[in-house]
Design an enzyme around this catalytic site. Structure first.
Site, PDB file in Angstrom:
ATOM      1  N   THR A  47       0.975  -1.377   0.078  1.00  8.24           N
ATOM      2  CA  THR A  47       0.071   0.195   0.035  1.00  8.24           C
ATOM      3  C   THR A  47       0.989   1.291  -0.156  1.00  8.24           C
ATOM      4  OG1 THR A  47      -1.895  -1.258   1.194  1.00  8.24           O
ATOM      5  CG2 THR A  47      -1.964   1.151   1.208  1.00  8.24           C
ATOM      6  N   TYR A 135       6.459 -11.861   4.518  1.00 10.79           N
ATOM      7  CA  TYR A 135       5.345 -11.464   3.855  1.00 10.79           C
ATOM      8  C   TYR A 135       5.399 -12.227   2.683  1.00 10.79           C
ATOM      9  CZ  TYR A 135       2.933  -7.865   1.573  1.00 10.79           C
ATOM     10  OH  TYR A 135       1.787  -6.981   0.686  1.00 10.79           O
ATOM     11  N   LYS A 163       2.469 -12.449   7.029  1.00 13.92           N
ATOM     12  CA  LYS A 163       1.271 -11.992   6.315  1.00 13.92           C
ATOM     13  C   LYS A 163       1.144 -12.470   5.261  1.00 13.92           C
ATOM     14  CE  LYS A 163       0.000  -7.823   4.125  1.00 13.92           C
ATOM     15  NZ  LYS A 163       0.246  -6.376   3.534  1.00 13.92           N
ATOM     16  N   ILE A 205      -4.456  -7.271   7.898  1.00 14.20           N
ATOM     17  CA  ILE A 205      -3.875  -6.201   7.525  1.00 14.20           C
ATOM     18  C   ILE A 205      -4.161  -5.549   6.575  1.00 14.20           C
ATOM     19  CG2 ILE A 205      -1.520  -5.212   6.564  1.00 14.20           C
ATOM     20  CD1 ILE A 205      -0.139  -7.280   8.266  1.00 14.20           C
TER      21      ILE A 205
END
Length: 289
Positions: A47, A135, A163, A205
């Site tokens: 993001t 991640y 994540k 998230i």
């Protein structure tokens, strides 16, 4: 915090119209997030358009994050295409007093499980005193992390959690079965806040929560109260804003501007929202914010 249903905001970075980092806009976004009622922040990730940022820009933003987020728990993404770059970013995070970092798998060139494990071994060795999240985002990186590989990564020193983005929530089931009981799994599937504990996850998230935190907070509160009508209403709001934002930082920033937060522009090649989308965003702000 909401046990099993943490709401961690994935924070956008504000850029000027010419593409330079706009620290003032970034700080405005951070102040909004810090006061929004979420459980934590995930910064310098997808993001935040991290592939477009150089090390000096990341360091300048880190200083802003530490100052503006205050006591809000924060995970700093230090991911890069090579372990060499990641180790430098870990040094910068440590110098800022950061305690939790995340690193996306290697990306762009094809790799192997052995090479990915070696990548995380180097990160693990450099991250003493920090909690590290792996991640995993196969759709963006081209790197698939199977159950066996995550089982090995999860047992490295300092590896705290993962994540998982771009996967259905049931993907957590396979991971949960092979990682240690205290290994934290978080999903990037914003809509799945209600069901994440059923799949062994600790929360979401969410980039959408950077612009629309309220529906997520309402949903978590309704779930905690066991209020089924309120759960249904809040879930519908979450589903609406997730569909409308469509994982677009450009739409997140447009929404923030509507909410009085001058969030700047995007740096990467992202399509700005159309007039029709802007009209829908305005209606959502009026209805849900």
């Amino acid at each position: 915090m909401n046990l099993g249903r943490k709401i961690i905001t994935a924070v956008p970075v504000g850029f000027a119209a010419d593409g330079t980092v706009d620290l003032r806009a970034s700080r405005r976004i951070l102040r909004f997030v810090a006061g929004s009622g979420v459980d934590g922040a995930f910064v310098l990730g997808t993001t935040g358009e991290f592939p477009s940022l150089d090390r000096a820009e990341r360091r300048a933003l880190l200083d802003a994050y530490v100052e503006e987020l205050g006591d809000l728990p924060m995970v700093v993404h230090v991911g890069a295409a090579s372990a060499h770059e990641v180790l430098g970013l870990i040094e910068d995070a440590r110098a800022c007093g950061v305690r939790s970092v995340a690193a996306i798998t290697p990306y762009y060139l094809p790799t192997t499980d052995a090479a990915v494990l070696s990548f995380f071994e180097r990160i693990s060795g450099a991250a003493g005193g920090m909690d590290v999240y792996a991640y995993i985002f196969a759709r963006a990186t081209g790197v698939v992390v199977g159950d066996d590989l995550l089982a090995r990564i999860s047992r490295l020193p300092n590896l705290y959690g993962a994540k998982v983005s771009g996967e259905p929530i049931i993907r957590l089931d396979g991971y949960r079965a092979v990682v240690p009981d205290d290994f934290v799994l978080l999903t990037g599937a914003d809509s799945d806040l209600a069901v994440v504990p059923e799949h062994g996850g600790a929360g979401v998230i969410s980039g959408v929560a950077s612009a629309f935190p309220e529906p997520f907070i309402r949903l978590a509160a309704a779930l905690a109260d066991g209020d089924e009508p309120a759960v249904a209403a809040a879930q519908q709001q979450v589903d609406d804003v997730v569909e409308l934002i469509a994982a677009s930082p450009a739409r997140m920033k447009a929404t923030l501007r509507m909410r009085g937060v001058d969030a700047g522009h995007c740096r990467m090649a992202l399509e700005p929202p159309s007039e029709a989308v802007l009209a829908r965003l305005r209606r959502a702000v009026e209805a849900y914010a």
